[in-house]
Design a protein around this motif. Structure first.
Motif, PDB file in Angstrom:
ATOM      1  N   GLN A 434      -8.145  -8.815   4.719  1.00  0.00           N
ATOM      2  CA  GLN A 434      -7.602  -8.422   3.419  1.00  0.00           C
ATOM      3  C   GLN A 434      -7.544  -9.614   2.476  1.00  0.00           C
ATOM      4  OE1 GLN A 434      -7.051  -5.223   2.941  1.00  0.00           O
ATOM      5  NE2 GLN A 434      -5.022  -4.753   2.162  1.00  0.00           N
ATOM      6  N   SER A 484     -13.421  -2.086   2.488  1.00  0.00           N
ATOM      7  CA  SER A 484     -13.492  -2.889   1.261  1.00  0.00           C
ATOM      8  C   SER A 484     -14.913  -2.913   0.708  1.00  0.00           C
ATOM      9  CB  SER A 484     -13.012  -4.320   1.539  1.00  0.00           C
ATOM     10  OG  SER A 484     -11.651  -4.334   1.907  1.00  0.00           O
ATOM     11  N   GLN A 488     -15.299  -1.324  -2.947  1.00  0.00           N
ATOM     12  CA  GLN A 488     -15.609  -2.278  -4.022  1.00  0.00           C
ATOM     13  C   GLN A 488     -17.001  -2.060  -4.596  1.00  0.00           C
ATOM     14  OE1 GLN A 488     -13.608  -4.602  -5.468  1.00  0.00           O
ATOM     15  NE2 GLN A 488     -11.906  -3.897  -4.214  1.00  0.00           N
ATOM     16  N   GLN A 571      -4.663  -0.676   4.167  1.00  0.00           N
ATOM     17  CA  GLN A 571      -5.354  -1.390   3.096  1.00  0.00           C
ATOM     18  C   GLN A 571      -4.835  -0.987   1.721  1.00  0.00           C
ATOM     19  OE1 GLN A 571      -9.123  -0.103   1.660  1.00  0.00           O
ATOM     20  NE2 GLN A 571     -10.059  -2.101   2.032  1.00  0.00           N
ATOM     21  N   GLN A 572      -4.572   0.323   1.541  1.00  0.00           N
ATOM     22  CA  GLN A 572      -4.187   0.822   0.228  1.00  0.00           C
ATOM     23  C   GLN A 572      -2.695   0.667  -0.068  1.00  0.00           C
ATOM     24  OE1 GLN A 572      -6.233   2.132  -2.312  1.00  0.00           O
ATOM     25  NE2 GLN A 572      -7.738   1.139  -0.994  1.00  0.00           N
ATOM     26  N   GLU A 574      -0.935  -2.002  -0.210  1.00  0.00           N
ATOM     27  CA  GLU A 574      -0.719  -3.091  -1.165  1.00  0.00           C
ATOM     28  C   GLU A 574      -1.076  -2.665  -2.580  1.00  0.00           C
ATOM     29  OE1 GLU A 574      -2.512  -6.734  -0.040  1.00  0.00           O
ATOM     30  OE2 GLU A 574      -1.406  -6.910   1.839  1.00  0.00           O
ATOM     31  N   ALA A 575      -1.956  -1.694  -2.711  1.00  0.00           N
ATOM     32  CA  ALA A 575      -2.332  -1.198  -4.036  1.00  0.00           C
ATOM     33  C   ALA A 575      -1.360  -0.135  -4.531  1.00  0.00           C
ATOM     34  CB  ALA A 575      -3.754  -0.636  -3.997  1.00  0.00           C
ATOM     35  N   LYS A 602      -5.691   9.178  -5.796  1.00  0.00           N
ATOM     36  CA  LYS A 602      -5.040   8.570  -6.964  1.00  0.00           C
ATOM     37  C   LYS A 602      -4.687   9.619  -8.019  1.00  0.00           C
ATOM     38  CE  LYS A 602      -7.015   4.012  -6.160  1.00  0.00           C
ATOM     39  NZ  LYS A 602      -8.025   2.999  -6.543  1.00  0.00           N
TER      40      LYS A 602
END
Length: 725
Positions: A434, A484, A488, A571-572, A574-575, A602
């Protein structure tokens, strides 16, 4: 209230162990005081290479008296029970209290002098201290019961106020005396109290505060570089290490031969850092310059000239070795180096590194040719994958494993290979966890993705999955890296078919590796004149064109997809993406396009933050509970809606269902949420205006069918049963 000082002095404590040692000292000290009924309060813990020091301010002179109450047997219990309780408490029967037929013992414990508590705590702390590595020493070391410490313990200072705390451990008695700098002030120093400890040591060239030494190293190294018109390459880990190696740090700038700059800068920096603990510097052009900063442990009379000269010679020898490796490695092409990969075992169940390289090359070429990684040349992807691991057998990577990939990129460029290939070799390990940089160059993305997918599929096929906190092959990190790369770069493909391919390839690798082991056993048997059965070989699994895979995927692939879902939540997080919303979309089934899935999640999260979303969720849960209690529902009966509320909900569903479905199909997820929002008012009015479980069976069936259609419409967007709230 009185201050306490404890110093444990020894031979050199490795710099890498000092931070953990400070934490261990604090933990043990607090535990010892707490057990005695004392609160340690704020502590100051310092370390140098030769000592650990603890300062506790504001300790009371004595512990408070306490009264302890113990419940005993009933008053009519057998005499043996009472006798046992009296032995335990040390009281007589007339000292017990009879409360409603039950004996209680009230034991008053007087306070103890804090100095007495500390005298018992210090030996306990020393003997319980946990070091990563420790040793015994002297004649006493013949016994396994002798004292262990990281290096021979040589002294203990223990002062409470201005009084000595007398104690002894391993034949070492506490006292007032410590020692200063090994060279500047090697004699004994008498410490009077906490207040003069740090300053007396400073006067003897020992800065006991590790954070102050770190600041001296950090600022002094930067100044030494700046004074020469250079810029220090910052390295906080090296700052901490140098501070842990010195008691009186003095940063000094030195120079090395410019000819060494032909070696890649990362090699020079790693050589200086790992072998010598030196900082490197950049010139005005931002490139690595022929300078270094070392940290002396003395205030030299000549300003450090001799120290710098000695360090320059040592660094030159190290850099000569590095240059030799650099030159020797380039005498062979990467393809020639790669031939040696057949001699390296990747995993005993999965064959050699060469076997893995072949699988990765096929997969990378396929990802490019199928357009899964857009604008990627399949030939370049295959070439880069075939050479990506070649530097593992080079002299340079053998010396510095941290440079794997990076050196392959340098050798590829020096060999004249295409830049895209060199870049892919250099960066194919990325992202490493990460927060690391995510490659975007197409060839690099294809190789990086193929490498990590193959690793996951192979180890999943070998049943070497992570368990609990154990993940020896870093498969969790590999999964997050794949996600990622996909997110990305906006890669659009179904993950499940590719995971299936990877696990199938891993299964074939296991079979082939097993056959190799059998052949070796056969050869060994033949060499001894034994008879053996023949075993036929097998080829690696082929890759079908994308879209030709059956949907009946291997259970291992489904299990691996579930693993991806778990990692995606991590992973998500933190977002700021809610894990339950990811579950709500995954639960629909068939959604393994991560880019589309996250867009959907989202949009769902934005919708759930609105009043419409909250109320619709409440309506959904109410409808789901009613349907659960009702059992199987066949659908809406072909009758006229019983009431206006029924008719309004039906009309809303007729409009919302196709609108939401079309929006999902076209990936207009915000519009799909808007379509669901139109159901909020009708469902609220429905529950307010009608009774679902109407006595009339036909009306009840109609309304249950209406609710089933409502939950079905919602499920077209997400499984709301997975949403918390």
């Amino acid at each position: 209230m009185t201050d306490f000082l404890l110093e444990l002095r020894s031979e050199e404590i490795p710099a890498r162990m000092q931070a953990a040692a400070r934490a261990e000292l604090e933990k043990l000290f607090r535990a010892q005081l707490s057990a005695a009924g004392l609160e340690a309060g704020d502590l100051t813990i310092w370390s140098t290479p030769r000592r650990l020091a603890l300062i506790a301010k504001g300790l009371p002179e004595a512990t408070a008296a306490v009264s302890e109450e113990l419940k005993g047997p009933r008053s009519n219990a057998p005499p043996q029970a009472l006798e046992g309780f009296l032995r335990k408490t040390g009281l007589t029967q007339d000292q017990l209290e009879d409360r409603d037929g039950v004996y209680f013992a009230v034991i008053d414990k007087p306070g103890r002098a804090t100095a007495e508590v500390l005298a018992e705590a210090i030996p306990a702390i020393v003997r319980a201290f946990a070091w990563p590595k420790s040793m015994r020493w002297g004649k006493a070391s013949a016994s396994s019961e002798s004292l262990r410490w990281v290096r021979p313990l040589s002294g203990i200072v223990a002062i409470f106020g201005e009084e000595l705390v007398p104690c002894e451990v391993g034949g070492i008695a506490s006292g007032f005396a410590t020692r200063g700098h090994r060279f500047h002030c090697p004699g004994e120093i008498t410490i009077g109290s906490v207040s003069d400890y740090a300053e007396k040591l400073r006067a003897c060239h020992v800065i006991v505060d590790h954070e102050e030494r770190q600041a001296i190293v950090r600022d002094g190294a930067a100044k030494a570089a700046a004074d020469a018109g250079l810029t220090l390459v910052e390295d906080e880990g090296l700052v901490i290490e140098n501070a842990g190696l010195t008691e009186w740090p003095v940063p000094l700038l030195g120079r090395f031969d410019e000819a060494f700059l032909e070696v890649p800068p990362e090699v020079i920096q790693l050589t200086a850092r790992v072998n010598q603990k030196y900082f490197v510097v950049n010139g005005a052009d931002g490139k690595l310059a022929n300078g270094f900063v070392c940290t002396a442990n003395i205030d030299a009379k000549d300003g450090g000239a001799e120290i710098v000269a000695g360090n320059r010679k040592v660094l030159a020898a190290r850099l000569s070795d590095a240059r030799f490796f650099w030159e020797q490695d380039q005498k062979k092409t990467l393809a020639q180096h790669a031939e040696k990969l057949a001699n390296i075992t990747f995993h005993e169940k999965l064959g050699t590194v060469a076997d893995k390289v072949e699988r990765v090359a096929k997969l990378a070429e396929w990802l490019a040719s199928e357009g899964i990684v857009p604008n990627c040349d399949p030939a370049l992807a295959r070439q880069a994958a075939e050479l990506a691991k070649a530097d593992l057998v080079t002299e340079m990577v053998g010396e510095f494993p941290e440079l794997q990939g990076l050196m392959g990129g340098y050798y590829a460029r020096a060999e004249g290979l295409p830049d895209a290939v060199a870049d892919a070799i250099r960066d194919h390990y990325k992202p490493v966890g990460q927060g690391d940089d995510v490659p975007t160059a197409p060839v690099t993305v294809a190789v990086a993705l193929a490498d990590k997918l193959d690793t996951l599929g192979a180890f999943w096929a070998a049943d070497e999955k992570p368990t609990g906190s154990k993940d020896p092959f870093a498969l969790r990190r590999a999964t997050i890296s794949i996600e990622s790369l996909i997110i990305q770069n906006g890669l659009r493909f179904g993950l499940l078919p590719i995971l299936d391919m990877a696990t199938q390839a891993g299964g074939t690798a296991i079979t082939n590796a097993s056959k190799v082991r059998v052949r070796r056993a056969m050869d060994a048997a033949k060499a001894e004149g034994l008879g053996v059965m023949a075993v036929t070989g097998g080829n690696a699994v082929g890759l079908k064109p994308f879209g030709q895979y059956s949907m009946a995927f291997d259970t291992r692939a489904h299990d691996l997809l579930d693993f991806f879902a778990d990692r995606l939540k991590v992973q998500q997080r933190e977002a700021g993406v809610r894990h339950d919303l990811i579950d709500a979309v995954f639960a629909l089934g068939g959604e393994d396009d991560l880019v589309r899935l996250l867009a959907r999640v989202k949009a769902l999260q934005a919708f759930m933050a609105t009043e419409d979303g909250t109320n619709l969720l409440a309506g959904y849960k109410r409808a789901a509970n009613i349907l659960k209690q009702a059992g199987e529902v066949s659908g809406i009966a072909a009758t006229t809606p019983p009431t206006d509320a029924d008719a309004a909900l039906l009309a809303a569903l007729d409009a919302a269902e196709p609108a939401a479905s079309a929006a999902v199909a076209e990936e207009r997820f915000t519009d799909s949420m808007a379509a669901l929002a139109s159901l909020r008012a009708p469902i609220d009015a429905f529950f307010d205006g009608v009774m679902v479980n109407d006595p009339d069976e036909a009306v009840r069936a109609y309304r249950l069918g209406l609710l089933a259609r409502f939950t079905g419409a919602v499920h077209g967007v997400a499984d709301f049963s997975k949403i918390e709230g």
